[in-house]
Design an enzyme around this catalytic site. Structure first.
Site, PDB file in Angstrom:
ATOM      1  N   ARG A   1       0.852  -1.188   0.000  1.00  0.00           N
ATOM      2  CA  ARG A   1       0.000   0.000   0.000  1.00  0.00           C
ATOM      3  C   ARG A   1       0.885   1.234   0.000  1.00  0.00           C
ATOM      4  NH1 ARG A   1      -3.283  -2.621  -1.771  1.00  0.00           N
ATOM      5  NH2 ARG A   1      -5.379  -3.152  -1.034  1.00  0.00           N
TER       6      ARG A   1
ATOM      7  N   HIS B   1      -1.065  -0.031  -9.925  1.00  0.00           N
ATOM      8  CA  HIS B   1      -1.726  -0.988  -9.034  1.00  0.00           C
ATOM      9  C   HIS B   1      -2.132  -2.264  -9.791  1.00  0.00           C
ATOM     10  CE1 HIS B   1      -4.025  -1.176  -5.001  1.00  0.00           C
ATOM     11  NE2 HIS B   1      -3.808  -2.404  -5.438  1.00  0.00           N
TER      12      HIS B   1
ATOM     13  N   GLU C   1      -4.363   7.234  -5.350  1.00  0.00           N
ATOM     14  CA  GLU C   1      -4.380   6.534  -6.637  1.00  0.00           C
ATOM     15  C   GLU C   1      -5.542   7.036  -7.485  1.00  0.00           C
ATOM     16  OE1 GLU C   1      -4.234   2.315  -5.887  1.00  0.00           O
ATOM     17  OE2 GLU C   1      -2.255   2.455  -4.995  1.00  0.00           O
TER      18      GLU C   1
HETATM   19  N1  LIG Z   1      -0.683  -4.358  -5.332  1.00  0.00           N
HETATM   20  C1  LIG Z   1      -1.682  -5.189  -5.322  1.00  0.00           C
HETATM   21  O1  LIG Z   1      -2.454  -5.280  -6.258  1.00  0.00           O
HETATM   22  C2  LIG Z   1      -1.879  -6.056  -4.139  1.00  0.00           C
HETATM   23  C3  LIG Z   1      -1.534  -5.601  -2.903  1.00  0.00           C
HETATM   24  N2  LIG Z   1      -1.704  -6.386  -1.822  1.00  0.00           N
HETATM   25  C4  LIG Z   1      -1.283  -5.836  -0.549  1.00  0.00           C
HETATM   26  O2  LIG Z   1      -0.152  -6.543  -0.063  1.00  0.00           O
HETATM   27  C5  LIG Z   1      -0.115  -6.505   1.341  1.00  0.00           C
HETATM   28  C6  LIG Z   1       0.078  -7.896   1.892  1.00  0.00           C
HETATM   29  O3  LIG Z   1      -1.022  -8.702   1.555  1.00  0.00           O
HETATM   30  P1  LIG Z   1      -1.156 -10.175   2.149  1.00  0.00           P
HETATM   31  O4  LIG Z   1       0.175 -10.821   2.141  1.00  0.00           O
HETATM   32  O5  LIG Z   1      -2.288 -10.813   1.454  1.00  0.00           O
HETATM   33  O6  LIG Z   1      -1.570  -9.845   3.640  1.00  0.00           O
HETATM   34  P2  LIG Z   1      -1.294 -10.744   4.888  1.00  0.00           P
HETATM   35  O7  LIG Z   1      -2.237 -10.261   5.875  1.00  0.00           O
HETATM   36  O8  LIG Z   1      -1.294 -12.178   4.533  1.00  0.00           O
HETATM   37  O9  LIG Z   1       0.207 -10.353   5.332  1.00  0.00           O
HETATM   38  C7  LIG Z   1       0.565  -9.149   5.910  1.00  0.00           C
HETATM   39  C8  LIG Z   1       1.655  -9.430   6.918  1.00  0.00           C
HETATM   40  O10 LIG Z   1       2.107  -8.186   7.424  1.00  0.00           O
HETATM   41  C9  LIG Z   1       2.421  -8.374   8.782  1.00  0.00           C
HETATM   42  N3  LIG Z   1       2.498  -7.121   9.486  1.00  0.00           N
HETATM   43  C10 LIG Z   1       1.524  -6.453  10.155  1.00  0.00           C
HETATM   44  N4  LIG Z   1       2.023  -5.349  10.707  1.00  0.00           N
HETATM   45  C11 LIG Z   1       3.327  -5.309  10.387  1.00  0.00           C
HETATM   46  C12 LIG Z   1       4.365  -4.415  10.679  1.00  0.00           C
HETATM   47  N5  LIG Z   1       4.155  -3.335  11.416  1.00  0.00           N
HETATM   48  N6  LIG Z   1       5.586  -4.684  10.181  1.00  0.00           N
HETATM   49  C13 LIG Z   1       5.815  -5.782   9.437  1.00  0.00           C
HETATM   50  N7  LIG Z   1       4.862  -6.669   9.137  1.00  0.00           N
HETATM   51  C14 LIG Z   1       3.628  -6.441   9.604  1.00  0.00           C
HETATM   52  C15 LIG Z   1       1.346  -9.285   9.273  1.00  0.00           C
HETATM   53  O11 LIG Z   1       1.752  -9.954  10.463  1.00  0.00           O
HETATM   54  C16 LIG Z   1       1.197 -10.237   8.106  1.00  0.00           C
HETATM   55  O12 LIG Z   1       1.991 -11.397   8.285  1.00  0.00           O
HETATM   56  C17 LIG Z   1      -1.421  -5.864   1.754  1.00  0.00           C
HETATM   57  O13 LIG Z   1      -1.206  -4.493   1.995  1.00  0.00           O
HETATM   58  C18 LIG Z   1      -2.286  -6.014   0.531  1.00  0.00           C
HETATM   59  O14 LIG Z   1      -3.298  -5.072   0.482  1.00  0.00           O
HETATM   60  C19 LIG Z   1      -2.187  -7.657  -1.898  1.00  0.00           C
HETATM   61  C20 LIG Z   1      -2.566  -8.159  -3.093  1.00  0.00           C
HETATM   62  C21 LIG Z   1      -2.482  -7.395  -4.338  1.00  0.00           C
HETATM   63  O1  LIG Z   2      -5.972  -7.217  -3.029  1.00  0.00           O
HETATM   64  C1  LIG Z   2      -5.362  -6.154  -2.861  1.00  0.00           C
HETATM   65  O2  LIG Z   2      -4.890  -5.795  -1.768  1.00  0.00           O
HETATM   66  C2  LIG Z   2      -5.212  -5.273  -3.995  1.00  0.00           C
HETATM   67  O3  LIG Z   2      -4.571  -4.266  -3.833  1.00  0.00           O
HETATM   68  C3  LIG Z   2      -5.838  -5.634  -5.279  1.00  0.00           C
HETATM   69  O4  LIG Z   2      -6.581  -4.556  -5.701  1.00  0.00           O
HETATM   70  P1  LIG Z   2      -7.488  -4.651  -7.035  1.00  0.00           P
HETATM   71  O5  LIG Z   2      -8.528  -5.697  -6.808  1.00  0.00           O
HETATM   72  O6  LIG Z   2      -6.580  -5.025  -8.157  1.00  0.00           O
HETATM   73  O7  LIG Z   2      -8.059  -3.271  -7.181  1.00  0.00           O
END
Ligand SMILES: NC(=O)C1=CN([C@@H]2O[C@H](COP(=O)(O)OP(=O)(O)OC[C@H]3O[C@@H](n4cnc5c(N)ncnc54)[C@H](O)[C@@H]3O)[C@@H](O)[C@H]2O)C=CC1
Ligand SMILES: O=C(O)C(=O)COP(=O)(O)O
Length: 611
Positions: free
Chosen positions: A299, A347, A328
């Protein structure tokens, strides 16, 4: 579509076992949803109205929807049921599901089989606000901002699709890492501009370099796995990740400062929370190894973007590759986006054909399930109640709500309640009894008769807190059948006056107790009197002198006024002194009947209670 937060608990449904007699929440109160700034992508069940008794086929089964469902008064929708449970048969009108951003066709097909689907993209916040009040569910992606807190306040269930795009996001992280290291985007732009700059775009190698994965959750661990395959030395920082999970992938969990201080590459995979907001700032950039390279597919808000520009200008950060931004799309003239050492994508982390197909199906199934009142494995704002626990507790759910409803009606004035204690007697070990559902229903029973709030499992604790109502729970282990989860539930309200003095127990609290008998809720004690009356219809409680003929006298009056008595029970403390008569009635007696009951000389006090 997936959530940003980690290891989300699996959640289930709130319950609305009784129709609410109260006025609807105003659609305008939902407007704040769309002006919010959190970027949690969610599907919301939104409603302007709580279920209405006239349009709600009363279910004996435990299959009432967990989300606030719309029941409108317009001709088309007057008869819309307040839930879509299979137990209640097919819905009279199809629910309307608003899809505000592009969703894969396969997901739309699942939705269309169940409801009326409206795909309206690029709505302004105002247009979306007016539209959602007419819909039963809203499906969004990261482009639509809806606050989870606001959803909870209004009892709207939030579900997500947390796993379907994990690999896509991890692959994008790796793509950016490699593209950044080898200047792919810059070199591509250069050659397209007619240049051939082989010396300018000499890159850096990945093999043997240290990558710090910040946030070792679903995406972070997949990035780590892939980076190991590229020959990188991977460390990770995550205050909540289990060390053995990291160790299994050959990754060391280290402190924040250690991670950023030793890494050649830093890849961000933590959620945006108050704790992680702008955690990469002037101070933390200063602790990094000079020439570090940063990837962010998490994010935008976890980075202070102005500080990153400074760190890039000063050379602390050699390069950055960003898929996400604080705002965004970012402003066209953003110095960060335009920076020559920055590679950007709009994104795209979740944007693969495969991930989008999976996400669409996952979210569509979750929404349909939620609208049917099924348990939602991916709810993010309601506690989990596994199906087996739910089915076991179902008769107690009705009892809990009715006890709450009865107890609050015994309070003189009905308001000013601050403290409620619930005592569960059970043969089960306290750890073996999940009472959150029951507490929510007691809260519902207490709050709904005295306010316009609509309470369900999603917003019960929130609503209680908002109203300054403290609900404490106590478990007493008793020697009864462990087959039954609960022997009895007692609701005590302290520091209030009662309109029925006999409802006050020896400790000065209003106190009522109930049990489930033959699958039906029963009232088993009022104050210090034992009674036994099935909690159906409505109830009259009388305290009278314990003498012959009382049942007949009251029964006659009710009969004369065409009020059908369903149950009657008399409990007394001392023979021929005081007794309490609990009378279940199908109809509400009119004023005249109640007056006549009050005039019976042996009746010392009585109260009519609506269930
Ligand atoms: N760019 C995109 O399109 C996408 C972005 N994302 C983003 O990626 C990130 C991770 O997603 P997931 O792995 O599915 O989430 P997740 O919930 O599986 O993993 C997040 C991890 O961050 C850890 N965490 C929490 N606070 C923390 C801190 N202060 N310092 C370090 N680690 C900390 C948690 O313990 C957890 O293990 C999210 O922000 C999600 O929104 C996810 C999918 C697609
Ligand atoms: O799953 C997330 O955290 C994402 O950032 C994906 O976003 P999107 O569904 O591609 O708009």
């Amino acid at each position: 579509m997936a959530s940003s937060s980690s290891l989300k608990p699996i959640f289930s449904s709130p319950l609305t076992s009784s129709p609410s007699p109260h006025s609807p929440q105003k659609p305008s109160s939902l407007l704040s949803f769309l002006h919010s700034t959190t970027s949690t992508p969610i599907s919301l069940k939104l409603s302007s109205n709580p279920p209405h008794s006239n349009s709600h086929p009363r279910s004996k089964s435990f299959a009432v929807t967990n989300v606030v469902l719309k029941t409108d008064t317009s001709p088309e929708t007057t008869s819309a049921p307040s839930n879509y449970s299979q137990d209640l048969g097919p819905p009279l009108t199809k629910p309307t599901i608003l899809v505000s951003e592009k969703l894969g066709e396969k997901g739309l097909e699942v939705l269309r089989e169940f409801g009326h689907v409206e795909c309206l993209y690029d709505l302004s916040p105002d247009q979306l606000c007016s539209k959602i009040s007419l819909c039963d569910a809203l499906i969004v992606r990261s482009g639509t901002k809806v606050t989870r807190q606001a959803a909870t306040e209004f009892g709207c269930l939030v579900v997500n699709a947390p796993t379907a795009n994990t690999v896509a996001a991890a692959e994008h992280g790796i793509a950016l890492l490699a593209a950044m290291a080898r200047n792919v985007a810059q070199a591509d732009a250069s050659i397209k501009a007619g240049k051939w700059q082989r010396n300018k775009y000499v890159g850096v190698s990945l093999v043997g370099k240290t990558l710090a994965v910040m946030g070792f959750g679903k995406v972070g661990s997949e990035v780590a796995r892939r980076a190991k395959g590229l020959g990188m030395n991977v460390i990770a920082h995550d205050p909540y990740a289990p060390a053995d999970r990291a160790r299994a992938l050959g990754v060391d969990l280290v402190s924040f400062d250690q991670a950023i201080g030793t890494a050649d590459f830093i890849s961000l995979h933590m959620p945006l929370t108050p704790a992680t907001s702008k955690v990469f700032n002037d101070e933390t950039f200063a602790k990094m190894k000079k020439g570090v390279r940063i990837v962010n597919v998490a994010r935008g808000g976890v980075i202070d973007e102005d500080a990153l520009v400074k760190a890039l200008d000063s050379g602390i950060v050699a390069q950055a590759a960003l898929d996400v931004f604080t705002k965004e799309p970012p402003p066209k003239d953003s110095r960060l986006v335009q920076h020559e050492n920055v590679t950007v994508t709009p994104h795209l982390g979740a944007s693969t054909k495969e991930a989008q197909a999976c996400v669409a199906i996952e979210i569509a199934e979750a929404v349909v399930g939620a609208l049917k009142g099924e348990l939602s494995a991916t709810a993010v704002n309601a506690p989990m109640v596994p199906p087996e626990v739910l089915s076991e507790l179902s008769p107690y759910v009705e009892l809990a709500e009715k006890l709450g409803r009865l107890a609050v009606q015994l309070v003189a004035g009905g308001s000013g309640i601050k403290s409620v204690k619930v005592v569960y007697k059970s043969a089960r070990d306290p750890d073996d009894l999940d009472t959150r559902l029951l507490r929510a229903m007691i809260t519902k029973g207490i709050i709904e008769p005295i306010s316009s709030s609509f309470v369900n499992l999603v917003n019960a604790d929130f609503t209680a807190k908002e109203k300054g109502l403290r609900i404490s729970e106590e478990r007493i282990v008793v020697d009864s059948s462990p087959e039954l989860p609960i022997d009895s539930i007692q609701v005590q309200i302290s520091n209030v006056e009662s309109k029925f003095a006999s409802g006050i127990s020896d400790n000065g609290d209003i106190s009522i107790e109930g049990k489930v008998k033959y699958g039906t809720p029963h009232l088993t004690s009022v104050g210090s009197f034992d009674v036994d009356v099935s909690l159906e219809g409505n109830l009259i409680l009388c305290r009278q002198v314990d003498q012959p003929g009382m049942i007949g006298q009251v029964g006659n009056i009710l009969g004369e006024h065409n009020v059908n008595v369903s149950f009657m029970s008399v409990g007394r403390t001392v023979l021929r002194k005081k007794a309490i008569m609990a009378i279940g009635v199908d109809e509400k007696p009119d004023k005249e009947a109640l007056k006549k009951i009050g005039e019976i000389s042996a009746i010392e006090e009585f109260v009519f209670l609506k269930l």
